[in-house]
Design an enzyme around this catalytic site. Structure first.
Site, PDB file in Angstrom:
ATOM      1  N   GLY A 157       0.581   5.470   1.139  1.00 13.41           N
ATOM      2  CA  GLY A 157      -0.258   6.812   1.959  1.00 13.41           C
ATOM      3  C   GLY A 157       0.377   7.877   1.651  1.00 13.41           C
ATOM      4  O   GLY A 157       1.374   8.167   0.786  1.00 13.41           O
ATOM      5  N   GLY A 158      -0.052   9.037   2.211  1.00 11.87           N
ATOM      6  CA  GLY A 158       0.467  10.254   1.782  1.00 11.87           C
ATOM      7  C   GLY A 158       1.868  10.603   2.049  1.00 11.87           C
ATOM      8  O   GLY A 158       2.630  11.456   1.323  1.00 11.87           O
ATOM      9  N   MET A 159       2.318   9.958   3.060  1.00 15.74           N
ATOM     10  CA  MET A 159       3.776  10.290   3.416  1.00 15.74           C
ATOM     11  C   MET A 159       4.743   8.911   3.542  1.00 15.74           C
ATOM     12  O   MET A 159       5.681   9.007   3.994  1.00 15.74           O
ATOM     13  CB  MET A 159       4.059  11.145   4.856  1.00 15.74           C
ATOM     14  CG  MET A 159       3.435  12.305   4.584  1.00 15.74           C
ATOM     15  SD  MET A 159       3.093  13.140   6.596  1.00 15.74           S
ATOM     16  CE  MET A 159       4.992  13.392   6.765  1.00 15.74           C
ATOM     17  N   ASP A 206      -4.854   8.167  14.125  1.00 10.79           N
ATOM     18  CA  ASP A 206      -5.483   8.135  12.853  1.00 10.79           C
ATOM     19  C   ASP A 206      -6.174   6.686  12.552  1.00 10.79           C
ATOM     20  O   ASP A 206      -5.913   6.050  11.681  1.00 10.79           O
ATOM     21  CB  ASP A 206      -4.270   8.176  11.844  1.00 10.79           C
ATOM     22  CG  ASP A 206      -4.546   8.222  10.409  1.00 10.79           C
ATOM     23  OD1 ASP A 206      -5.480   8.917  10.236  1.00 10.79           O
ATOM     24  OD2 ASP A 206      -3.915   7.787   9.664  1.00 10.79           O
ATOM     25  N   GLY A 265       0.857  -1.248   0.005  1.00  8.74           N
ATOM     26  CA  GLY A 265      -0.124   0.091   0.151  1.00  8.74           C
ATOM     27  C   GLY A 265       0.960   1.265  -0.015  1.00  8.74           C
ATOM     28  O   GLY A 265       1.968   0.967   0.236  1.00  8.74           O
ATOM     29  N   VAL A 295       4.332   0.880   2.088  1.00 11.78           N
ATOM     30  CA  VAL A 295       4.234  -0.198   2.611  1.00 11.78           C
ATOM     31  C   VAL A 295       4.681  -1.559   1.786  1.00 11.78           C
ATOM     32  O   VAL A 295       4.027  -1.610   0.654  1.00 11.78           O
ATOM     33  CB  VAL A 295       2.942  -0.722   3.619  1.00 11.78           C
ATOM     34  CG1 VAL A 295       3.235  -1.921   4.286  1.00 11.78           C
ATOM     35  CG2 VAL A 295       2.612   0.393   4.621  1.00 11.78           C
TER      36      VAL A 295
END
Length: 421
Positions: A20-22, A137, A18, A25
Site C-alpha cells: 500500500g501507500g505506507m 478506509d 500486497g 503485507v
C-alpha cells in the site's frame, strides 16, 4: 524485505501479499506456535518526520484496540512490534478472494449476494463502533471473502492510524493509506470522522457491487474529493433496473453528503438489508457481542479496614510498572482489582479512591478504549461535583471525557451542559 527474513525472532517471511501507500503485507510463519500468519508493516519513513512519534503511538493504540475486537468478521491480531524503523502487526492469515477482484470478475453481483456482503460488513461495524473503532478506509480491497462465504474486514489497525484531518491532507498529496474513491465528504474536508463515514464508504462499495463501478469517477484525488462533496448522488436504479426501489433508497441515504442524513447506525443498515438476502439471513454473519456499556466500576465490597491500604499501594505500584511498559490493559485490570478491595465510604470520596479512579480512566484512554474511558471520566466528574473542593478536578474529568468523545468521532457540541452522555 525478502522471503526467509526473520521478524521479531519468531516470524519467517514466506511471500509478499500486497503493498500500500505506507505499508507492505507479507505471508509468514510463526515458528513458535507453528502456524501461518499475515505480517503487516507500516513504513515509518513514509510518515513525515515531525509526525512519526505521534503516528507510532496511535498505531500501537489502535492495534491494541483492534486486538480486543472479538468478531468472526475481523482477522485475529496476534502480535505487535518493531523491525528496524518499521512497525509491524501480526494477524490471522485469511484465505479467499478480495472483493475488488470478485467485482472485477463478475462486473455486477446478484442483488442478494451484494446485500449479504454489505450486511456482513455491517455486523463487523456494529462491534467495531461499539468499541470506539472507526475503520476510516473501507473499500473493496479491504474486504476478503473466504471459501465458506464469510466476509472479513481487513486493516482496522493500520487504516485507523490517521485521524480525519491527517487523512484528508495526505489524500490531497497522494499519500493516503487508501483511495479517495470511497472517502466520506466530511473526511475529505478534514472534519470529524465517526461511524457515519464508514457507512458512507459502505454505500460506495454497495453501489459498486450492484452497478459495476463506484458512484463517482475522476482523474485525480482532489477532483474525486470534490465529486464526493458537490456532485449529485447517483441513482442506482438508473444503472440497473432489477435493484429493488427500497434497496435503491437505502443506498441513496448511505451516500448522503451530510452525515446526519445517513442511517443512524450499522445495526439499522443491516436490518434494512435483511429483506434482500437469500433466505432472509446473512451467510457467515453472527451476532456481535456489544462491547460498549456502563463504566467498569464494580461495586465495592466490605473488607477489613487495614488491609486495603497496604493492598492498594502494592496494586498501584504493579499498575504503574505495567503502564511504564505500555501494558495499559493489564494495568487497568490491576486498578480494577484495587477498586474492588475498597470498602464503601461515607459521603465524601476518599483521596485514595479518587486517585485510583483517575488513574484507571487515564489507562483506559491510553489503551484506546475511549468508550469506557469516557464513561469513567464522566462518572468520576459527577461524583466529584458532590464533594467540596473538588470542582477543578471534576472540570478536568469533564474535559478528558470530551477528548474521548472527539476521539470517537463525535462532536462535543452534542453534549448536554455539564454532562457527557
Amino acid at each position: 524485505m525478502q522471503a526467509g527474513d526473520r521478524i521479531g525472532d519468531r516470524y519467517e517471511l514466506t511471500y509478499p501479499v500486497g503493498r500500500g501507500g505506507m505499508g507492505q503485507v507479507w505471508a509468514g510463519f510463526d515458528e513458535r506456535l507453528d502456524r501461518p500468519v499475515a505480517i503487516k508493516f507500516l513504513r515509518q519513513l513514509e510518515v513525515p518526520e515531525d509526525e512519526r512519534e505521534t503516528a507510532g503511538k496511535r498505531f500501537r493504540r489502535e492495534a491494541r484496540a483492534t486486538g480486543r475486537l472479538d468478531h468472526p468478521g475481523v482477522p485475529a491480531v496476534y502480535d505487535l512490534g518493531v523491525h528496524g524503523e518499521d512497525l509491524f502487526l501480526v494477524m490471522q492469515l485469511v484465505p479467499g478472494i478480495v472483493l475488488a477482484d470478485h467485482i472485477a470478475e463478475q462486473e455486477q453481483l446478484p442483488v442478494a449476494e451484494a446485500a449479504s456482503i454489505a450486511a456482513q460488513v455491517c455486523s463487523v461495524l456494529v462491534a467495531a463502533h461499539a468499541a470506539s473503532l472507526v475503520h476510516r478506509d473501507l473499500k473493496p480491497q479491504n474486504l476478503m471473502i473466504t471459501p465458506s462465504g464469510v466476509v472479513k474486514v481487513l486493516d482496522f489497525g493500520v487504516a485507523a492510524l490517521l485521524g480525519g484531518a491527517e487523512a484528508s491532507r495526505l489524500t490531497a498529496t497522494g499519500r493516503t493509506l487508501g483511495t479517495p474513491t470511497y472517502i466520506a465528504p466530511e473526511q475529505a474536508q478534514g472534519g470529524l470522522v465517526g461511524p457515519a463515514a464508514d457507512l458512507y464508504a459502505l454505500g460506495c462499495i454497495l453501489f459498486e457491487m450492484l452497478g459495476g463501478n463506484p458512484p463517482y469517477e475522476a482523474a485525480n484525488a482532489p477532483d474525486m474529493m470534490r465529486r464526493h462533496l458537490y456532485s449529485p448522488i447517483p441513482i442506482i436504479t438508473e444503472y440497473r433496473s432489477d435493484v429493488p426501489d427500497d434497496l435503491g433508497h437505502l443506498l441513496y441515504c448511505l451516500l448522503a453528503k451530510d452525515p446526519a442524513e445517513r442511517p443512524a447506525s450499522a445495526a439499522e443498515v443491516r436490518h434494512l438489508l435483511e429483506p434482500f438476502l437469500d433466505g432472509g439471513g446473512v451467510v457467515g454473519a453472527r451476532t456481535s457481542k456489544k462491547l460498549a456499556g456502563a463504566a467498569r466500576f464494580p461495586a465495592p465490597v466490605s473488607v477489613p479496614p487495614q488491609r486495603p491500604r497496604q493492598g492498594l499501594a502494592e496494586l498501584r505500584a504493579q499498575a504503574r510498572e505495567l503502564a511504564e511498559n505500555e501494558r495499559f490493559v493489564q494495568a487497568a485490570e490491576v486498578l480494577e482489582r484495587a477498586l474492588r478491595s475498597v470498602p464503601q465510604g461515607g459521603e465524601l470520596l476518599a483521596t485514595e479512591v479518587v486517585a485510583l479512579r483517575v488513574d484507571l480512566a487515564n489507562l483506559l484512554m491510553l489503551a484506546g478504549d475511549f468508550g469506557q474511558a469516557r464513561h469513567a471520566f464522566d462518572a468520576l466528574a459527577r461524583d466529584l461535583e458532590q464533594s467540596e473542593g473538588q470542582q477543578d478536578l471534576a472540570d478536568e474529568c469533564r474535559h478528558q471525557a470530551t477528548v474521548c468523545q472527539l476521539e470517537m468521532g463525535e462532536s462535543a457540541d452534542a453534549t448536554e451542559p455539564n454532562s457527557i452522555r
